[in-house]
Design a protein around this motif. Structure first.
Motif, PDB file in Angstrom:
ATOM      1  N   GLY A  57     -16.925  69.317  27.098  1.00 42.89           N
ATOM      2  CA  GLY A  57     -16.731  70.668  27.598  1.00 42.89           C
ATOM      3  C   GLY A  57     -15.507  70.748  28.486  1.00 42.89           C
ATOM      4  O   GLY A  57     -14.966  69.737  28.938  1.00 42.89           O
ATOM      5  N   ARG A  58     -15.081  71.949  28.778  1.00 45.36           N
ATOM      6  CA  ARG A  58     -13.854  72.130  29.565  1.00 45.36           C
ATOM      7  C   ARG A  58     -14.021  71.685  31.011  1.00 45.36           C
ATOM      8  O   ARG A  58     -13.065  71.233  31.650  1.00 45.36           O
ATOM      9  CB  ARG A  58     -13.437  73.607  29.548  1.00 45.36           C
ATOM     10  N   LYS A  59     -15.220  71.808  31.556  1.00 41.27           N
ATOM     11  CA  LYS A  59     -15.457  71.469  32.958  1.00 41.27           C
ATOM     12  C   LYS A  59     -16.160  70.127  33.049  1.00 41.27           C
ATOM     13  O   LYS A  59     -17.296  69.966  32.611  1.00 41.27           O
ATOM     14  CB  LYS A  59     -16.327  72.554  33.619  1.00 41.27           C
ATOM     15  N   LEU A  60     -15.459  69.139  33.629  1.00 48.65           N
ATOM     16  CA  LEU A  60     -16.040  67.819  33.799  1.00 48.65           C
ATOM     17  C   LEU A  60     -16.905  67.776  35.053  1.00 48.65           C
ATOM     18  O   LEU A  60     -16.604  68.423  36.045  1.00 48.65           O
ATOM     19  CB  LEU A  60     -14.935  66.766  33.907  1.00 48.65           C
ATOM     20  N   TYR A  69     -13.117  68.136  11.874  1.00 44.46           N
ATOM     21  CA  TYR A  69     -13.645  68.663  13.132  1.00 44.46           C
ATOM     22  C   TYR A  69     -12.662  69.639  13.766  1.00 44.46           C
ATOM     23  O   TYR A  69     -11.445  69.441  13.694  1.00 44.46           O
ATOM     24  CB  TYR A  69     -13.896  67.526  14.134  1.00 44.46           C
ATOM     25  N   THR A  70     -13.196  70.669  14.407  1.00 45.40           N
ATOM     26  CA  THR A  70     -12.410  71.468  15.332  1.00 45.40           C
ATOM     27  C   THR A  70     -12.441  70.758  16.670  1.00 45.40           C
ATOM     28  O   THR A  70     -13.513  70.490  17.214  1.00 45.40           O
ATOM     29  CB  THR A  70     -13.010  72.878  15.482  1.00 45.40           C
ATOM     30  N   ILE A  71     -11.268  70.434  17.203  1.00 46.37           N
ATOM     31  CA  ILE A  71     -11.181  69.687  18.451  1.00 46.37           C
ATOM     32  C   ILE A  71     -10.699  70.611  19.567  1.00 46.37           C
ATOM     33  O   ILE A  71      -9.783  71.416  19.379  1.00 46.37           O
ATOM     34  CB  ILE A  71     -10.261  68.460  18.305  1.00 46.37           C
ATOM     35  N   GLU A  72     -11.322  70.467  20.741  1.00 44.47           N
ATOM     36  CA  GLU A  72     -11.025  71.319  21.884  1.00 44.47           C
ATOM     37  C   GLU A  72     -10.839  70.460  23.138  1.00 44.47           C
ATOM     38  O   GLU A  72     -10.892  69.225  23.076  1.00 44.47           O
ATOM     39  CB  GLU A  72     -12.158  72.335  22.072  1.00 44.47           C
ATOM     40  N   GLU A  73     -10.612  71.113  24.263  1.00 41.30           N
ATOM     41  CA  GLU A  73     -10.378  70.454  25.556  1.00 41.30           C
ATOM     42  C   GLU A  73     -11.469  69.433  25.855  1.00 41.30           C
ATOM     43  O   GLU A  73     -12.663  69.712  25.769  1.00 41.30           O
ATOM     44  CB  GLU A  73     -10.342  71.507  26.666  1.00 41.30           C
ATOM     45  N   ASN A  74     -11.050  68.210  26.197  1.00 43.81           N
ATOM     46  CA  ASN A  74     -11.929  67.103  26.588  1.00 43.81           C
ATOM     47  C   ASN A  74     -12.808  66.582  25.454  1.00 43.81           C
ATOM     48  O   ASN A  74     -13.801  65.893  25.696  1.00 43.81           O
ATOM     49  CB  ASN A  74     -12.810  67.484  27.784  1.00 43.81           C
ATOM     50  N   ASP A  75     -12.440  66.883  24.215  1.00 37.29           N
ATOM     51  CA  ASP A  75     -13.145  66.298  23.077  1.00 37.29           C
ATOM     52  C   ASP A  75     -12.624  64.889  22.806  1.00 37.29           C
ATOM     53  O   ASP A  75     -11.472  64.552  23.109  1.00 37.29           O
ATOM     54  CB  ASP A  75     -12.933  67.137  21.814  1.00 37.29           C
TER      55      ASP A  75
END
Length: 267
Positions: A9-12, A216-222
């Motif tokens: 997810g975007r927020k770690l 896969y669709t890859i996003e932030e922090n993937d």
């Protein structure tokens, strides 16, 4: 087929964010996670039977242990703002990371070691090597922090910067078989970030026989774990894409791969 994509997810969360452990997702030589700390917070661990490479993604920290003290490591605000600092630690080394900026995050790469490798070492931006790969809409830049000349048992680590709308890992290549100088066997981990952060890309992983054939669709922090197969990727238009690539080899290390014969004509 076990899904090779892991999402944080975007927020770690503050602290250690585990992604996958060795002997999962087909990986035999790699454990991977992200450490995110707020200013003044600390994280203490022991490398145990692993060699460890800490890649500073953004912010500054100190890394200290019994016989070493790196008082200030890191300088870039984020992965799009300069080259990285990397801290290498051999097996059986206790260490403490302390955040020196409001936020600090780093990638924790671990791989089992059977011998004493290099002592605790800081690899600075000026110690890295930058190369430009490809042409046209598959042009990208790579920064290599830890190569086969460094005294590591398994690691070969770098970063890729892919401009908006461009491809990387192209023509599709694999490194599944120890057959130097044509190909060497190295598993690989891809960790992603985007600018702007809401961006996305596409990651494909496939084998010649299509026993593995994943998109896969890859996003932030993937993160994508690539134990085998060809693995091209692309950034969506409007978004620059960063990926940390950590390669681990049992017997050999290096950028030696074989191309998918169907696409090898694309030079």
């Amino acid at each position: 087929m076990e899904k090779l994509l892991v999402r944080l997810g975007r927020k770690l969360k503050n602290g250690y964010n585990p992604v996958f452990r060795n002997h999962t997702l087909g990986m035999k030589l790699t454990t991977f996670g992200i450490l995110s700390l707020e200013k003044g917070n600390t994280y203490t661990a022991d490398t145990g039977d692993n060699e460890v490479a800490l890649v500073i993604l953004g912010g500054k920290c100190s890394v200290k242990g019994k016989d070493f003290s790196f008082a200030e490591v890191g300088e870039r605000k984020d992965v799009f703002s300069g080259k990285p600092y990397t801290v290498y630690l051999p097996f059986h080394t206790e260490y403490t990371v302390t955040a020196l900026t409001d936020t600090m995050d780093l990638a924790v790469n671990e791989s089992p070691a059977t011998r004493r490798t290099a002592p605790p070492t800081v690899i600075r931006p000026e110690d890295t090597k930058e190369i430009t790969i490809g042409r046209d809409n598959f042009t990208r830049k790579a920064t290599i922090m830890l190569d086969e000349k460094f005294d590591s048992e398994h690691f070969y680590i770098g970063e890729g910067l892919v401009p908006s709308g461009n491809w990387s890992g192209y023509p599709p290549h694999r490194h599944d078989i120890d057959n130097p100088p044509e190909e060497i066997d190295m598993e690989e981990t891809y960790f992603y970030r985007f600018q702007p952060q809401q961006g996305f890309g596409i990651q494909k992983v496939y084998t010649a026989d299509r026993r593995i054939d994943e998109i896969y669709t890859i996003e932030e922090n993937d993160t994508v774990a690539i134990a085998e197969g060809y693995h091209p990727l692309a950034a969506a238009p409007g978004y620059d894409m960063y990926y940390l690539w950590t390669m681990t080899g049992a017997n050999n290390r290096g950028l030696i791969s074989s191309k998918d014969p169907d696409h090898a004509w694309v030079k």
